[in-house]
Write a protein that holds these residues in place. Structure first.
Motif, PDB file in Angstrom:
ATOM      1  N   LYS A 287       0.828  -1.213   0.000  1.00  0.00           N
ATOM      2  CA  LYS A 287       0.000   0.000   0.000  1.00  0.00           C
ATOM      3  C   LYS A 287       0.855   1.253   0.000  1.00  0.00           C
ATOM      4  N   ASN A 288       1.830   1.246   0.904  1.00  0.00           N
ATOM      5  CA  ASN A 288       2.677   2.433   0.987  1.00  0.00           C
ATOM      6  C   ASN A 288       3.430   2.671  -0.312  1.00  0.00           C
ATOM      7  N   TRP A 289       3.883   1.602  -0.881  1.00  0.00           N
ATOM      8  CA  TRP A 289       4.647   1.723  -2.107  1.00  0.00           C
ATOM      9  C   TRP A 289       3.781   2.275  -3.227  1.00  0.00           C
ATOM     10  N   GLN A 290       2.600   1.772  -3.321  1.00  0.00           N
ATOM     11  CA  GLN A 290       1.701   2.278  -4.353  1.00  0.00           C
ATOM     12  C   GLN A 290       1.402   3.745  -4.159  1.00  0.00           C
ATOM     13  N   MET A 291       1.223   4.109  -2.893  1.00  0.00           N
ATOM     14  CA  MET A 291       0.965   5.524  -2.624  1.00  0.00           C
ATOM     15  C   MET A 291       2.117   6.377  -3.114  1.00  0.00           C
ATOM     16  N   GLY A 292       3.332   5.878  -2.839  1.00  0.00           N
ATOM     17  CA  GLY A 292       4.481   6.644  -3.276  1.00  0.00           C
ATOM     18  C   GLY A 292       4.561   6.749  -4.785  1.00  0.00           C
ATOM     19  N   LEU A 293       4.261   5.670  -5.468  1.00  0.00           N
ATOM     20  CA  LEU A 293       4.340   5.700  -6.923  1.00  0.00           C
ATOM     21  C   LEU A 293       3.266   6.585  -7.521  1.00  0.00           C
ATOM     22  N   GLN A 294       2.128   6.616  -6.855  1.00  0.00           N
ATOM     23  CA  GLN A 294       1.077   7.508  -7.330  1.00  0.00           C
ATOM     24  C   GLN A 294       1.534   8.963  -7.298  1.00  0.00           C
ATOM     25  N   ILE A 295       2.269   9.281  -6.263  1.00  0.00           N
ATOM     26  CA  ILE A 295       2.758  10.661  -6.160  1.00  0.00           C
ATOM     27  C   ILE A 295       3.694  10.964  -7.314  1.00  0.00           C
TER      28      ILE A 295
ATOM     29  N   SER B  32       8.700   3.246   6.442  1.00  0.00           N
ATOM     30  CA  SER B  32       7.525   3.749   7.138  1.00  0.00           C
ATOM     31  C   SER B  32       6.722   2.649   7.795  1.00  0.00           C
ATOM     32  N   LEU B  33       7.050   1.410   7.490  1.00  0.00           N
ATOM     33  CA  LEU B  33       6.405   0.321   8.211  1.00  0.00           C
ATOM     34  C   LEU B  33       6.725   0.381   9.686  1.00  0.00           C
ATOM     35  N   ARG B  34       7.888   0.876   9.981  1.00  0.00           N
ATOM     36  CA  ARG B  34       8.326   0.922  11.357  1.00  0.00           C
ATOM     37  C   ARG B  34       7.957   2.219  12.053  1.00  0.00           C
ATOM     38  N   LYS B  35       7.516   3.168  11.286  1.00  0.00           N
ATOM     39  CA  LYS B  35       7.018   4.427  11.843  1.00  0.00           C
ATOM     40  C   LYS B  35       8.013   5.108  12.765  1.00  0.00           C
ATOM     41  N   GLY B  36       9.238   5.071  12.382  1.00  0.00           N
ATOM     42  CA  GLY B  36      10.215   5.867  13.096  1.00  0.00           C
ATOM     43  C   GLY B  36      10.702   5.278  14.403  1.00  0.00           C
TER      44      GLY B  36
ATOM     45  N   ALA C 293      15.393  11.404   1.737  1.00  0.00           N
ATOM     46  CA  ALA C 293      15.020  12.821   1.717  1.00  0.00           C
ATOM     47  C   ALA C 293      16.096  13.655   1.039  1.00  0.00           C
ATOM     48  N   THR C 294      17.361  13.213   1.160  1.00  0.00           N
ATOM     49  CA  THR C 294      18.392  13.982   0.478  1.00  0.00           C
ATOM     50  C   THR C 294      18.251  13.854  -1.038  1.00  0.00           C
ATOM     51  N   GLU C 295      17.695  12.749  -1.482  1.00  0.00           N
ATOM     52  CA  GLU C 295      17.549  12.583  -2.928  1.00  0.00           C
ATOM     53  C   GLU C 295      16.271  13.225  -3.454  1.00  0.00           C
ATOM     54  N   ASP C 296      15.204  13.050  -2.741  1.00  0.00           N
ATOM     55  CA  ASP C 296      13.932  13.557  -3.247  1.00  0.00           C
ATOM     56  C   ASP C 296      13.038  13.893  -2.067  1.00  0.00           C
ATOM     57  N   SER C 297      13.205  15.079  -1.534  1.00  0.00           N
ATOM     58  CA  SER C 297      12.525  15.393  -0.285  1.00  0.00           C
ATOM     59  C   SER C 297      11.032  15.563  -0.491  1.00  0.00           C
ATOM     60  N   PHE C 298      10.661  15.984  -1.690  1.00  0.00           N
ATOM     61  CA  PHE C 298       9.238  16.183  -1.953  1.00  0.00           C
ATOM     62  C   PHE C 298       8.479  14.881  -1.827  1.00  0.00           C
ATOM     63  N   LEU C 299       9.036  13.879  -2.471  1.00  0.00           N
ATOM     64  CA  LEU C 299       8.389  12.569  -2.434  1.00  0.00           C
ATOM     65  C   LEU C 299       8.247  12.059  -1.009  1.00  0.00           C
ATOM     66  N   VAL C 300       9.356  12.230  -0.296  1.00  0.00           N
ATOM     67  CA  VAL C 300       9.360  11.718   1.066  1.00  0.00           C
ATOM     68  C   VAL C 300       8.309  12.416   1.912  1.00  0.00           C
TER      69      VAL C 300
ATOM     70  N   MET D 165       4.907  11.242   1.056  1.00  0.00           N
ATOM     71  CA  MET D 165       4.602   9.887   1.495  1.00  0.00           C
ATOM     72  C   MET D 165       4.372   9.811   2.982  1.00  0.00           C
ATOM     73  N   LEU D 166       5.094  10.624   3.690  1.00  0.00           N
ATOM     74  CA  LEU D 166       4.982  10.543   5.134  1.00  0.00           C
ATOM     75  C   LEU D 166       4.010  11.544   5.689  1.00  0.00           C
ATOM     76  N   ALA D 167       3.194  12.096   4.812  1.00  0.00           N
ATOM     77  CA  ALA D 167       2.307  13.155   5.280  1.00  0.00           C
ATOM     78  C   ALA D 167       1.348  12.646   6.342  1.00  0.00           C
ATOM     79  N   GLY D 168       0.926  11.386   6.165  1.00  0.00           N
ATOM     80  CA  GLY D 168      -0.045  10.867   7.120  1.00  0.00           C
ATOM     81  C   GLY D 168       0.539  10.658   8.503  1.00  0.00           C
ATOM     82  N   ILE D 169       1.823  10.431   8.554  1.00  0.00           N
ATOM     83  CA  ILE D 169       2.423  10.093   9.831  1.00  0.00           C
ATOM     84  C   ILE D 169       3.219  11.283  10.324  1.00  0.00           C
ATOM     85  N   LYS D 170       3.166  11.546  11.588  1.00  0.00           N
ATOM     86  CA  LYS D 170       3.850  12.720  12.123  1.00  0.00           C
ATOM     87  C   LYS D 170       5.319  12.396  12.365  1.00  0.00           C
ATOM     88  N   GLU D 171       5.971  12.077  11.301  1.00  0.00           N
ATOM     89  CA  GLU D 171       7.339  11.627  11.466  1.00  0.00           C
ATOM     90  C   GLU D 171       8.355  12.726  11.327  1.00  0.00           C
ATOM     91  N   GLU D 172       7.893  13.876  11.023  1.00  0.00           N
ATOM     92  CA  GLU D 172       8.854  14.955  10.839  1.00  0.00           C
ATOM     93  C   GLU D 172       9.709  15.128  12.082  1.00  0.00           C
TER      94      GLU D 172
END
Lengths: 180, 336
Positions: free
Chosen positions: A13-21, A48-52, A65-72, A75-82
């Motif tokens: 699921k997570n992977w698909q979400m990322g690819l959709q982006i 993100s399976l481990r949720k930080g 994030a160093t490679e593509d911070s937008f994507l990251v 993808m992590l928008a749902g989780i408060k991992e910042e």
């Protein structure tokens, strides 16, 4: 511990979400770009399976994030991992020359019997291997002790196994689709 | 095999308030009672004796043997066994520690020594039982007071159950005194150093070896290798091969699937699950097999067999080269 099917589904699921982006900007991309996107989203999905909670997941997310911070971020928008992303230990810096010199002096002082030499060599070997392991596992330099390192390795291996399994089954499904 | 004696001192709540001389006095009384009581094999008798000698009743004594009653009743049957076995062990202990030199000049010191030996006989502690006491060793000091190191092992606090599972071993030194300290709950083994640092180190080492065993189960082909270095080597190789597989699979997917759709619309969830269950986890049976280069289709109709295998142990560089060359050839073949 073997990867469970729920882990597989979650990863998918997570992977698909990322690819959709990534999909909107897909037309002009080369193969390598696509590969990079696929790999990045897969890695972030795995982490993100481990949720930080684990060190390696945070390190992996940071690398992505160093490679593509937008994507990251998307993808992590749902989780408060910042907040969890940047919580890391300071890097363990080892000035090799100084350490070697001091070790030489120590060895000179010690009178070495046969047993001591053998155990010292075995210990050196183990130390070298653990250093190698730290290089392989993401975030290894940030794990302060060996216990943590081995725990993280365990978790990382299980996650890698889920990732590889899911990816392989997708690829085979795609293959089957292509053949038709 | 030594049996353990539950000492009320560890249970005493007010113990910390006592100063050391008071403690010594209390010990003196107590061990007198114990010497008498060892001959009797019944816990109620012991309590009676305690009460009898309670002429020196401090509050301590009251509180301690109220605790003692509580525990003693729980250990009723065990107690008999403990005392039954204790005689030979006690003799052994006394003889062993008789040569131990102690600086204390008074008779109190001598009496203390005897008491300590008695107390050093420990109840056999099953894991379900609540409190067990093992007296570790003396530390000889300049002052007349001696210190006893007590390691209490409680069920919830065992940091290293596997280490302490061998409960039949005892510490090597006999004489000891009771000191109020908090301890990491690891039992010391015979003939090994019993200071804090080495105990903590040993606990750590055993944690690590336990985790390494889990890793050995997880990583295929690790069972044959012995020693930490070999296992670590295998683990490194395995992780690297998994990472390389991910790279390769993502490249392949990029080639095959330019729209980046994972095709979920076509396949149902059940089909996916079937894939997952059918695929074994990334494990190969033979440990010494070379990294299998995936077979590429000569024509577009063959299906790719991505067989997973264990990494080659000796050369890691060669397989990586083959990955890249093969991926390039795949790319070329698909473009045709």
């Amino acid at each position: 511990m073997q990867p469970t099917s729920s882990m597989n589904e979650q990863f998918l699921k997570n992977w698909q979400m990322g690819l959709q982006i990534f999909r909107p900007s897909i037309d002009n991309t080369s193969v390598s770009e696509r590969k990079r996107a696929i790999k990045l989203s897969a890695d972030v999905a795995m982490a993100s399976l481990r949720k930080g909670t684990t060190c390696w997941s945070r390190a992996l997310i940071q690398k992505a994030a160093t490679e593509d911070s937008f994507l990251v971020r998307q993808m992590l928008a749902g989780i408060k991992e910042e907040t969890l992303i940047n919580r890391k230990l300071p890097k363990i810096v080892c000035h090799r020359k100084i350490v070697r010199r001091s070790k030489k002096i120590l060895m000179r002082r010690k009178s070495s019997s046969a047993m001591e030499e053998v155990t010292a060599k075995a210990k050196k070997l183990v130390k070298r291997k653990t250093k190698g392991l730290r290089n392989v596992v993401p975030g290894g330099e940030f794990m302060s002790n060996n216990v943590l390192l081995i725990q993280e390795t365990l978790d990382y291996i299980v996650s890698l196994q889920t990732q590889v399994n899911v990816m392989r089954s997708i690829v085979d499904a795609a293959e089957a689709g292509v053949e038709r | 095999m030594l049996e353990g004696l539950v000492s009320p001192e560890s249970l005493s709540l007010s113990y910390a308030d006592m100063s050391v001389p008071e403690r010594l006095k209390w010990l003196q009384q107590h061990q007198q009672q114990e010497v008498l009581s060892l001959s009797s094999n019944d816990s109620p008798d012991l309590l009676q004796i305690l009460q009898f000698h309670g002429s020196n009743n401090d509050e301590l004594l009251q509180s301690t043997f109220s605790h003692f009653q509580m525990v003693g009743s729980g250990f009723g049957t065990n107690y008999n066994m403990g005392f039954g076995h204790s005689h030979e062990a006690m003799d052994g202990y006394i003889s062993r520690t008789s040569s131990c030199q102690i600086h204390s000049p008074d008779t109190m010191g001598v009496m203390l020594k005897n008491s300590e030996e008695n107390r050093a006989i420990s109840l056999k502690n099953k894991r379900k039982s609540e409190v067990c006491l093992i007296i570790v060793k003396t530390r000889e000091e300049e002052k007349t007071e001696k210190k006893i190191k007590v390691e209490a092992e409680t069920e919830s606090n065992i940091s290293n159950k596997e280490a302490s599972s061998d409960t039949s071993k005892e510490t090597s030194k006999g004489a000891s005194q009771i000191q109020k300290l908090d301890y990491i709950h690891v039992r010391a083994r015979r003939g090994e150093a019993t200071d804090r640092h080495s105990l903590a180190e040993r606990a750590r080492r055993e944690k690590i070896s336990k985790k390494m065993k889990y890793l050995q189960d997880l990583v295929p082909g690790c069972n044959t290798v012995t020693g930490k270095a070999g296992v670590l080597d295998e683990i490194i190789n395995y992780v690297q091969s998994l990472q390389r597989q991910v790279e390769f699979l993502s490249m392949k997917l990029a080639v095959i699937n330019p729209e980046l759709e994972l095709g979920v619309e076509d396949l149902s969830v059940k089909q996916f699950q079937a894939y997952f269950t059918n695929f074994p986890v990334v494990i190969a049976s033979k440990p010494s097999v070379m990294v299998d280069v995936p077979l590429f289709p000569l024509d577009q109709q063959g299906s790719l067999n991505l067989s997973v295998s264990n990494p080659n142990q000796t050369s890691i560089d060669a397989p990586s080269e083959s990955w890249e060359t093969q991926s390039q050839s795949l790319f070329a073949s698909v473009l045709r």
